[in-house]
Motif scaffolding. Structure first.
Motif, PDB file in Angstrom:
ATOM      1  N   MET A 113      -2.494  11.617  14.263  1.00  0.00           N
ATOM      2  CA  MET A 113      -3.756  12.315  14.566  1.00  0.00           C
ATOM      3  C   MET A 113      -4.653  11.470  15.473  1.00  0.00           C
ATOM      4  O   MET A 113      -5.419  12.003  16.264  1.00  0.00           O
ATOM      5  CB  MET A 113      -4.529  12.608  13.285  1.00  0.00           C
ATOM      6  CG  MET A 113      -3.773  13.390  12.256  1.00  0.00           C
ATOM      7  SD  MET A 113      -3.911  15.138  12.528  1.00  0.00           S
ATOM      8  CE  MET A 113      -5.618  15.387  12.175  1.00  0.00           C
ATOM      9  N   LYS A 114      -4.552  10.137  15.300  1.00  0.00           N
ATOM     10  CA  LYS A 114      -5.423   9.246  16.092  1.00  0.00           C
ATOM     11  C   LYS A 114      -4.804   8.884  17.443  1.00  0.00           C
ATOM     12  O   LYS A 114      -5.464   8.329  18.303  1.00  0.00           O
ATOM     13  CB  LYS A 114      -5.658   7.931  15.322  1.00  0.00           C
ATOM     14  CG  LYS A 114      -6.628   8.069  14.164  1.00  0.00           C
ATOM     15  CD  LYS A 114      -6.961   6.715  13.569  1.00  0.00           C
ATOM     16  CE  LYS A 114      -5.798   6.169  12.763  1.00  0.00           C
ATOM     17  NZ  LYS A 114      -5.963   4.873  12.173  1.00  0.00           N
ATOM     18  N   SER A 115      -3.499   9.163  17.606  1.00  0.00           N
ATOM     19  CA  SER A 115      -2.809   8.752  18.833  1.00  0.00           C
ATOM     20  C   SER A 115      -3.166   9.682  19.976  1.00  0.00           C
ATOM     21  O   SER A 115      -3.533  10.834  19.763  1.00  0.00           O
ATOM     22  CB  SER A 115      -1.295   8.774  18.633  1.00  0.00           C
ATOM     23  OG  SER A 115      -0.958   8.051  17.505  1.00  0.00           O
ATOM     24  N   CYS A 120      -2.025  17.270  24.368  1.00  0.00           N
ATOM     25  CA  CYS A 120      -1.599  17.531  22.986  1.00  0.00           C
ATOM     26  C   CYS A 120      -2.767  17.323  22.025  1.00  0.00           C
ATOM     27  O   CYS A 120      -3.515  16.358  22.143  1.00  0.00           O
ATOM     28  CB  CYS A 120      -0.467  16.575  22.641  1.00  0.00           C
ATOM     29  SG  CYS A 120       0.058  16.754  20.948  1.00  0.00           S
ATOM     30  N   GLU A 121      -2.893  18.250  21.100  1.00  0.00           N
ATOM     31  CA  GLU A 121      -3.930  18.130  20.070  1.00  0.00           C
ATOM     32  C   GLU A 121      -3.249  18.164  18.710  1.00  0.00           C
ATOM     33  O   GLU A 121      -2.442  19.066  18.441  1.00  0.00           O
ATOM     34  CB  GLU A 121      -4.895  19.312  20.204  1.00  0.00           C
ATOM     35  CG  GLU A 121      -6.009  19.319  19.193  1.00  0.00           C
ATOM     36  CD  GLU A 121      -6.811  20.636  19.209  1.00  0.00           C
ATOM     37  OE1 GLU A 121      -7.524  20.897  18.242  1.00  0.00           O
ATOM     38  OE2 GLU A 121      -6.672  21.398  20.197  1.00  0.00           O
ATOM     39  N   PHE A 122      -3.559  17.172  17.863  1.00  0.00           N
ATOM     40  CA  PHE A 122      -2.980  17.155  16.523  1.00  0.00           C
ATOM     41  C   PHE A 122      -3.976  17.688  15.498  1.00  0.00           C
ATOM     42  O   PHE A 122      -5.165  17.382  15.560  1.00  0.00           O
ATOM     43  CB  PHE A 122      -2.587  15.730  16.112  1.00  0.00           C
ATOM     44  CG  PHE A 122      -1.334  15.242  16.767  1.00  0.00           C
ATOM     45  CD1 PHE A 122      -0.092  15.652  16.315  1.00  0.00           C
ATOM     46  CD2 PHE A 122      -1.395  14.375  17.845  1.00  0.00           C
ATOM     47  CE1 PHE A 122       1.079  15.218  16.922  1.00  0.00           C
ATOM     48  CE2 PHE A 122      -0.238  13.928  18.459  1.00  0.00           C
ATOM     49  CZ  PHE A 122       1.004  14.349  17.998  1.00  0.00           C
ATOM     50  N   LEU A 123      -3.456  18.475  14.581  1.00  0.00           N
ATOM     51  CA  LEU A 123      -4.260  18.960  13.456  1.00  0.00           C
ATOM     52  C   LEU A 123      -3.485  18.613  12.184  1.00  0.00           C
ATOM     53  O   LEU A 123      -2.337  18.173  12.268  1.00  0.00           O
ATOM     54  CB  LEU A 123      -4.432  20.480  13.531  1.00  0.00           C
ATOM     55  CG  LEU A 123      -4.984  21.040  14.825  1.00  0.00           C
ATOM     56  CD1 LEU A 123      -3.885  21.727  15.607  1.00  0.00           C
ATOM     57  CD2 LEU A 123      -6.051  22.036  14.528  1.00  0.00           C
ATOM     58  N   THR A 161       7.080  -0.100  14.845  1.00  0.00           N
ATOM     59  CA  THR A 161       7.027   1.258  14.282  1.00  0.00           C
ATOM     60  C   THR A 161       6.260   2.194  15.210  1.00  0.00           C
ATOM     61  O   THR A 161       6.675   3.332  15.451  1.00  0.00           O
ATOM     62  CB  THR A 161       6.349   1.233  12.893  1.00  0.00           C
ATOM     63  OG1 THR A 161       7.010   0.274  12.093  1.00  0.00           O
ATOM     64  CG2 THR A 161       6.389   2.586  12.231  1.00  0.00           C
ATOM     65  N   ALA A 162       5.145   1.699  15.725  1.00  0.00           N
ATOM     66  CA  ALA A 162       4.340   2.540  16.631  1.00  0.00           C
ATOM     67  C   ALA A 162       5.180   2.955  17.843  1.00  0.00           C
ATOM     68  O   ALA A 162       5.111   4.104  18.296  1.00  0.00           O
ATOM     69  CB  ALA A 162       3.091   1.782  17.068  1.00  0.00           C
TER      70      ALA A 162
END
Ligand SMILES: Cc1cc2nc3c(=O)[nH]c(=O)nc-3n(C[C@H](O)[C@H](O)[C@H](O)COP(=O)(O)O)c2cc1C
Length: 185
Positions: free
Chosen positions: A28-30, A35-38, A163-164
């Motif tokens: 969500m923070k990336s 692109c939009e995360f919800l 991991t990131a």
């Protein structure tokens, strides 16, 4: 200009210190272009029961179904419980499969992330989940992101750089898949 892809993350773990929920929060923070995360919290959903369908869907279920209609893609982050997926996640999927035969999520791209504490990738949860999801959608991304040793992948509430990087590579590939699928209408 490219249209924004809306992607909803769903963590299958309800515990406060869940690694899967932390991974969802990291997504969500990336920042990914266009692109939009919800996110959606599935702990609000009642246990699936056909009787509850008689008078219209309970409000949390209607919200869940509506939220899935408003996005281009879902990313399920699932722990492995007893060589399967958590009941909460299966419950959420069962609600999405209703009403029977409606086929309304067939064009939703769906990706799966699974982490296990051990050194070898989980063999069951992601495979089980992909199998159930193929009932819902024709656009299931067949390559899940399988993370190992998940109790070592966060440092100071952020994923380690390795991991990131893994998450980024997988997410970019999933977003490309979603865009290609969307272009095919
Ligand atoms: C009821 C239960 C069953 C589990 N079964 C498995 C399993 O079959 N295989 C496995 O690799 N880990 C198993 N685990 C360990 C989980 O992978 C681990 O607790 C993980 O951190 C859960 O994800 P979370 O941190 O997002 O809650 C199980 C954990 C619980 C609570």
């Amino acid at each position: 200009m490219a249209e924004i892809l809306k992607v909803m993350t769903i963590s299958g773990s309800l515990r406060k210190k869940s690694i899967h929920t932390a991974l969802a929060q990291h997504l969500m923070k990336s920042h990914y272009q266009h692109c939009e995360f919800l996110s959606f919290e599935i702990n609000t959903l009642p246990l699936f029961n056909e009787d509850l369908e008689q008078d219209g869907y309970p409000t949390p279920v209607a919200r869940w179904q509506q939220s899935c209609r408003e996005v281009d893609a879902l990313i399920f982050l699932t722990p492995e419980y007893n060589q399967g997926i958590p009941g909460t996640l299966k419950n959420a999927i069962d609600w999405l499969s209703r009403p029977y035969g409606s086929e309304q999520y067939r064009k939703l791209s769906i990706g799966v992330i699974n982490g296990v504490p051990g050194q070898l990738p989980g063999r069951y949860a992601a495979a089980n989940l992909l199998h159930s999801l193929s009932q819902l959608s024709d656009r299931v991304f067949e390559q899940p992101l399988l993370l190992t040793q998940i109790y070592n992948i966060f440092e100071d509430a952020e994923p380690t750089s390795t991991t990131a990087d893994l998450i980024k590579i997988w997410t970019l590939s999933f977003l490309r898949f979603t865009e290609t699928m969307r272009a095919n209408v």
